[in-house]
Design a protein around this motif. Structure first.
Motif, PDB file in Angstrom:
ATOM      1  N   HIS A 236       0.537   2.526   7.088  1.00 49.28           N
ATOM      2  CA  HIS A 236      -0.489   1.937   6.227  1.00 49.28           C
ATOM      3  C   HIS A 236      -1.083   0.643   6.768  1.00 49.28           C
TER       4      HIS A 236
ATOM      5  N   THR B 218       0.839  -1.199   0.000  1.00 49.26           N
ATOM      6  CA  THR B 218       0.000   0.000   0.000  1.00 49.26           C
ATOM      7  C   THR B 218       0.873   1.248   0.000  1.00 49.26           C
ATOM      8  N   ALA B 219       1.906   1.240   0.817  1.00 48.61           N
ATOM      9  CA  ALA B 219       2.840   2.368   0.850  1.00 48.61           C
ATOM     10  C   ALA B 219       3.483   2.578  -0.514  1.00 48.61           C
TER      11      ALA B 219
ATOM     12  N   LYS C 210      -7.390  -0.907   3.135  1.00 46.68           N
ATOM     13  CA  LYS C 210      -6.492   0.182   2.743  1.00 46.68           C
ATOM     14  C   LYS C 210      -5.782  -0.156   1.424  1.00 46.68           C
TER      15      LYS C 210
END
Length: 253
Positions: free
Chosen positions: A121, A89-90, A132
């Motif tokens: 995250h 996600t980052a 997310k």
């Protein structure tokens, strides 16, 4: 979708070769250390499409995961399944400016940068971390102009997750080839070029071929994972150079 393999491309580039061509070339030792894959250049748009498809496929596999499975350790030391997903996600949301600031605050220590971004995250639990990640699936953000290594991030860390959980792997060969070509050509986030230097790599399932030296044959995914420093797929590689590659990975080069 990827361009059709059997017809000329509209952009004038050559159609992609198949794995049998790579296997035929393997019989002739290259005279110099170079990338020998037939022209398989993908546009940035195609690379982003492949990246999004990889994210979507991984998210689908993690739907309904047993709560205890999120804490399963992976082959990245200190990272469990949830950490791996938060890292992806980052990677999907970090702009050039944010990456530069984060690395500066981490005093150029990647492990510190990664730990802070993972904490940012991760959700309150595994399913929240998955939500997310799902919200970031369509993102086309990267801190550099290269797209192939960020496709590689999803492939490699996705495989880390699948290997830990015993999940099936499915990838488009043209996407794997783009990552393998990039990894062989240069060190980036991983010392992929250093690991593969002086070896002749030939994929048995696609057009990837590179290097000069002792021969190694195997699936394209196994080459991608090995050049990323992973041991999980080494048993799928064979040939006179396989032991040398394994030794480099196990010794950390």
């Amino acid at each position: 979708m990827a361009p059709d393999e059997s017809t000329p491309r509209s952009d004038g580039r050559a159609p992609r070769a198949d794995g049998s061509a790579a296997r035929r070339r393997a019989a002739v030792e290259p005279a110099r250390d170079t990338l020998l894959t037939p022209i398989v250049l993908m546009t940035p748009a195609e690379l982003w499409q492949a990246t999004i498809a990889e994210r979507r496929a991984l998210a689908a596999q993690l739907e309904g995961l047993d709560p205890d499975a999120w804490s399963t350790p992976t082959q990245c030391p200190g990272w469990d399944v949830e950490d791996q997903l938060a890292h992806l996600t980052a990677a999907a949301l970090t702009t050039r400016g944010a990456w530069m600031r984060s690395m500066a605050l981490a005093r150029l220590r990647p492990e510190v940068h990664n730990a802070r971004r993972i904490a940012q995250h991760r959700g309150v639990d595994g399913p929240d971390t998955l939500r997310k990640f799902q919200a970031a699936i369509e993102a086309r953000i990267a801190p550099t102009n290269d797209v192939a290594p960020y496709l590689g991030e999803v492939v490699v860390h996705g495989e880390d997750i699948r290997e830990a959980l015993g999940l099936e792997s499915r990838h488009e060969i043209w996407a794997l080839t783009a990552v393998a070509d990039f990894y062989w050509a240069r060190d980036f986030a991983v010392p992929s070029r250093t690991l593969s230097r002086g070896l002749h790599l030939v994929a048995e399932d696609g057009p990837f071929e590179a290097g000069a030296g002792p021969l190694i044959e195997g699936p394209t995914l196994a080459f991608v994972m090995a050049m990323a420093g992973r041991r999980s797929h080494l048993d799928q590689l064979r040939g006179p150079g396989a032991a040398q590659l394994r030794m480099r990975i196990e010794r950390g080069i």
